[in-house]
Scaffold this motif. Structure first.
Motif, mmCIF file in Angstrom:
data_model
loop_
_atom_site.group_PDB
_atom_site.id
_atom_site.type_symbol
_atom_site.label_atom_id
_atom_site.label_comp_id
_atom_site.label_asym_id
_atom_site.label_seq_id
_atom_site.Cartn_x
_atom_site.Cartn_y
_atom_site.Cartn_z
ATOM 1 N N VAL A 7 2.461 -7.661 -2.616
ATOM 2 C CA VAL A 7 2.451 -7.409 -1.169
ATOM 3 C C VAL A 7 1.299 -6.469 -0.807
ATOM 4 O O VAL A 7 1.029 -5.498 -1.516
ATOM 5 N N TRP A 8 0.648 -6.776 0.316
ATOM 6 C CA TRP A 8 -0.401 -5.923 0.871
ATOM 7 C C TRP A 8 -0.049 -5.574 2.312
ATOM 8 O O TRP A 8 0.317 -6.451 3.091
ATOM 9 N N LYS A 9 -0.184 -4.294 2.660
ATOM 10 C CA LYS A 9 0.013 -3.837 4.035
ATOM 11 C C LYS A 9 -1.347 -3.555 4.679
ATOM 12 O O LYS A 9 -2.223 -2.980 4.042
ATOM 13 N N ARG B 184 9.599 -7.120 -2.698
ATOM 14 C CA ARG B 184 9.371 -6.849 -4.119
ATOM 15 C C ARG B 184 10.681 -6.768 -4.902
ATOM 16 O O ARG B 184 10.770 -7.223 -6.048
ATOM 17 N N ASP C 297 6.817 -2.288 8.023
ATOM 18 C CA ASP C 297 5.841 -2.700 7.007
ATOM 19 C C ASP C 297 6.259 -2.200 5.627
ATOM 20 O O ASP C 297 6.255 -2.946 4.647
ATOM 21 N N SER D 85 7.952 -4.580 2.696
ATOM 22 C CA SER D 85 7.228 -4.670 1.432
ATOM 23 C C SER D 85 8.174 -4.407 0.261
ATOM 24 O O SER D 85 8.218 -5.168 -0.719
ATOM 25 N N LEU E 113 1.300 -7.330 7.207
ATOM 26 C CA LEU E 113 1.757 -7.499 5.833
ATOM 27 C C LEU E 113 1.513 -8.936 5.395
ATOM 28 O O LEU E 113 1.681 -9.866 6.184
ATOM 29 N N ALA F 106 2.066 -11.406 1.624
ATOM 30 C CA ALA F 106 2.581 -11.397 0.255
ATOM 31 C C ALA F 106 2.245 -12.701 -0.441
ATOM 32 O O ALA F 106 2.270 -13.770 0.167
#
Length: 201
Positions: A78-80, A30, A22, A26, A87, A89
């Motif tokens: 991005v979010w985890k 990015r 994760d 991420s 995840l 994005a």
């Protein structure tokens, strides 16, 4: 010697490896952005991260076509672990100078574990409801990354693949996402990327 690899120590089993993915995934997505603030990022690293991003957006069969075009990766957010989804994005692209395209990548990591009951169906519903009616609604990509493949635990791979197909997700073996046997001149020479993506697990 393997005791000194990032992803291998004396632990029993594979607990924690999916959480590690994760974080590194991420970071990888990015770094693929043309807006990534570190201007010193090496071209080989940027290119390798973009390739992973394009594979997750366009799939294993189409990503090379996109790589050959003038593709600007305008932004990546991005979010985890949002709503228990490993995840996801939001990615904004411009291809050949065209209008912005808004994409959502949704990733569930199943490197060494099986899927849980209706996990993919629930997550898909959450994402579709979240992005309904917005700019990102048109391009939502659901991906399961797995450590299993046709040669390693084929029975588990077949189960995951079947469940993915039933729920409208794509199943991507991690070594298809990023092979670890690339040519020396293609290596990004990045401590994080090389240690995680190119070494043994």
């Amino acid at each position: 010697m393997n005791d000194f690899l990032l992803m291998k120590d004396s632990s029993e089993g594979d607990k924690g490896k999916e959480a590690m993915l994760d974080f590194v995934l991420s970071w990888t997505l990015r770094v693929a952005s043309d807006a990534y603030p570190d201007k010193e990022v090496k071209q080989t690293l940027h290119k390798a991260c973009r390739r992973i991003l394009f594979k997750l957006i366009f799939g294993l069969k189409r990503y090379e076509e996109i790589e050959r075009k003038q593709c600007q990766v305008c932004s990546v957010q991005v979010w985890k672990q949002w709503n228990n989804i490993d995840l996801h994005a939001n990615v904004t692209l411009r291809i050949d100078g065209g209008e912005p395209e808004y994409h959502v990548i949704v990733v569930e990591n199943k490197i060494y574990t099986p899927l849980r009951d209706n996990q993919l169906g629930r997550y898909k519903e959450i994402i579709l409801n979240t992005y309904k009616g917005g700019a990102y609604e048109k391009h939502i990509h659901f991906r399961v990354i797995t450590g299993f493949n046709e040669e390693c635990r084929k029975d588990e791979f077949d189960k995951i693949k079947k469940e993915c197909e039933a729920n409208g997700w794509d199943c991507i073996p991690i070594l298809d996402l990023q092979p670890n046997n690339i040519l020396e001149e293609e290596k990004p020479d990045s401590d994080i990327f090389d240690e995680f993506w190119l070494k043994e697990w």
